[in-house]
Design a protein around this motif. Sequence first.
Motif, short mmCIF file in Angstrom:
data_model
loop_
_atom_site.label_atom_id
_atom_site.label_comp_id
_atom_site.label_asym_id
_atom_site.label_seq_id
_atom_site.Cartn_x
_atom_site.Cartn_y
_atom_site.Cartn_z
N LYS A 6 2.45 0.48 3.37
CA LYS A 6 1.18 0.93 2.34
C LYS A 6 0.66 -0.21 1.97
O LYS A 6 1.29 -1.10 1.15
CB LYS A 6 1.86 1.91 1.16
N GLY A 7 -0.67 -0.48 2.27
CA GLY A 7 -1.42 -1.59 1.44
C GLY A 7 -1.00 -3.12 2.22
O GLY A 7 -1.44 -4.18 1.79
N HIS A 8 -0.27 -3.07 3.59
CA HIS A 8 -0.06 -4.11 4.23
C HIS A 8 -0.31 -4.01 5.73
O HIS A 8 0.07 -3.04 6.30
CB HIS A 8 1.18 -4.57 3.77
N LEU A 41 10.72 -8.71 12.46
CA LEU A 41 10.41 -7.48 11.95
C LEU A 41 11.51 -6.71 11.21
O LEU A 41 11.10 -6.05 10.00
CB LEU A 41 10.06 -6.47 13.08
N ARG A 42 12.62 -6.74 11.68
CA ARG A 42 13.81 -6.16 11.00
C ARG A 42 14.05 -6.70 9.81
O ARG A 42 14.11 -5.77 8.70
CB ARG A 42 15.06 -6.18 11.88
N GLU A 43 13.80 -7.97 9.49
CA GLU A 43 14.04 -8.67 8.20
C GLU A 43 12.99 -8.35 7.22
O GLU A 43 13.27 -7.87 6.11
CB GLU A 43 13.99 -10.10 8.38
N ALA A 44 11.68 -8.09 7.69
CA ALA A 44 10.72 -7.70 6.98
C ALA A 44 10.68 -6.25 6.64
O ALA A 44 10.50 -5.95 5.56
CB ALA A 44 9.35 -7.96 7.71
N ILE A 45 11.25 -5.46 7.33
CA ILE A 45 11.35 -3.98 7.02
C ILE A 45 12.55 -3.90 6.04
O ILE A 45 12.18 -3.14 4.94
CB ILE A 45 12.06 -3.33 8.25
N ASP A 46 13.58 -4.72 5.88
CA ASP A 46 14.36 -4.68 4.98
C ASP A 46 14.03 -5.07 3.73
O ASP A 46 14.54 -4.80 2.67
CB ASP A 46 15.68 -5.40 5.32
N ARG A 47 13.40 -6.42 3.62
CA ARG A 47 12.98 -6.99 2.64
C ARG A 47 11.78 -6.10 1.75
O ARG A 47 11.68 -5.87 0.59
CB ARG A 47 12.39 -8.30 3.06
N ILE A 48 10.91 -5.68 2.56
CA ILE A 48 9.85 -4.82 2.07
C ILE A 48 10.09 -3.47 1.51
O ILE A 48 9.52 -2.89 0.59
CB ILE A 48 8.60 -4.96 2.87
N GLY A 49 11.09 -2.82 2.13
CA GLY A 49 11.44 -1.56 1.76
C GLY A 49 11.71 -1.05 0.40
O GLY A 49 11.14 -0.06 -0.03
N TYR A 92 7.86 -1.13 -1.01
CA TYR A 92 6.68 -0.44 -0.44
C TYR A 92 7.39 0.61 0.62
O TYR A 92 6.42 1.46 1.29
CB TYR A 92 5.79 -1.31 0.09
N GLY A 93 8.54 0.74 0.77
CA GLY A 93 9.15 1.82 1.78
C GLY A 93 8.79 1.07 3.33
O GLY A 93 8.80 0.10 3.35
N ILE A 94 9.13 1.89 4.09
CA ILE A 94 9.17 1.84 5.57
C ILE A 94 7.90 1.68 6.12
O ILE A 94 6.99 2.18 5.27
CB ILE A 94 10.11 2.74 6.08
N PRO A 95 7.60 1.02 7.19
CA PRO A 95 6.33 1.06 7.88
C PRO A 95 5.99 2.58 8.06
O PRO A 95 6.31 3.32 8.38
CB PRO A 95 6.53 0.58 9.19
N THR A 96 4.48 2.36 7.54
CA THR A 96 3.71 3.95 7.74
C THR A 96 3.26 4.24 9.07
O THR A 96 2.77 5.16 9.19
CB THR A 96 2.49 3.80 6.48
N GLY A 97 3.01 3.08 9.93
CA GLY A 97 2.46 3.35 11.16
C GLY A 97 2.39 2.07 12.06
O GLY A 97 2.57 1.18 11.37
N PHE A 98 2.17 2.32 13.22
CA PHE A 98 2.05 1.43 14.43
C PHE A 98 0.71 1.63 15.07
O PHE A 98 0.41 2.56 15.56
CB PHE A 98 3.47 1.06 15.10
#
Length: 289
Positions: free
Chosen positions: A242-244, A269-277, A280-286
């Motif tokens: 969301k927003g990134h 990517l894994r580190e970013a998902i854990d840090r951002i979660g 802003y939650g998990i990724p919204t899409g790819f």
Amino acid sequence: MPPVTLSDRRLHAYRPDLADARLEGQVEAQRFVPGQPARISVAVADVLSAPRADTGVNTQFLFGDDVLVYDVADGWAWVQAERDGYVGYVREAETGARGPAPTHLVCVPRTFVYPGPDLRFRRAGALSLGSAVTVVGAAETRGTTYALLEDGRAVIAGHLVPAEQHAPDYVAVAETLLGTPYLWGGASGFGIDCSGLVQLAMRMAGRDVLRDSDMQAAGLGEPLDPGADHAGLRRGDLVFWKGHVAIMTDSKNMIHANGHTMTVAREGLREAIDRIGYLYGIPTGFRRP
């Protein structure tokens, strides 16, 4: 200046052949007038949502960007970018008449502009990656070749490519901006945000895309299901929160302009998902461009 109410701060056009009509239904104004062709005449022009210096920056236009001017008052011009349809206010003095079509683009993160073909001259300015210039000649001084611009200034020739020449890998372009400071609304080699990084890198690869991450998430390329462990990702794929937005450099790592390091940086990517979660939650899409 007639009162203008933006229904969306990032109005964009899908019909570049239209002038005032392409804004109808998206902008409420007392009148619609044909846009007057102009060109950005400063290295970087901040694009604001209101004609006031204390307004936040929505995006930036670069030297040589073509715009349409719809209204001017009190030193401010309300303009729309020809490339992506973005609308906002810039200083009137930051626009000028269009001359010959630009012939070259700056292909390095930043380059100096000199008053003549000699790097020992006091610099006359600097230009960002993606800036468009018109080259009218060349000169060599002590073994260094300079491109001569229509206004008499000079740029290192090796820092330019012909306007029709495109980088083969947009990710490699983004990687040249590693370490560039993060700047909200930034779209240049002097400071950039996440979606600005995507847009500028893709532009250098010959692909004009919309400006903001939600626009990119809605229609850039094709949706992608990377699988539960993200094993389906590859270099060049985009990851959205969301927003990134971030750009995958390989199946496990990414590059993004981010407010955590306040730079363009690499991150797993894994580190970013854990840090951002937690924010802003998990990724919204790819998506695959």
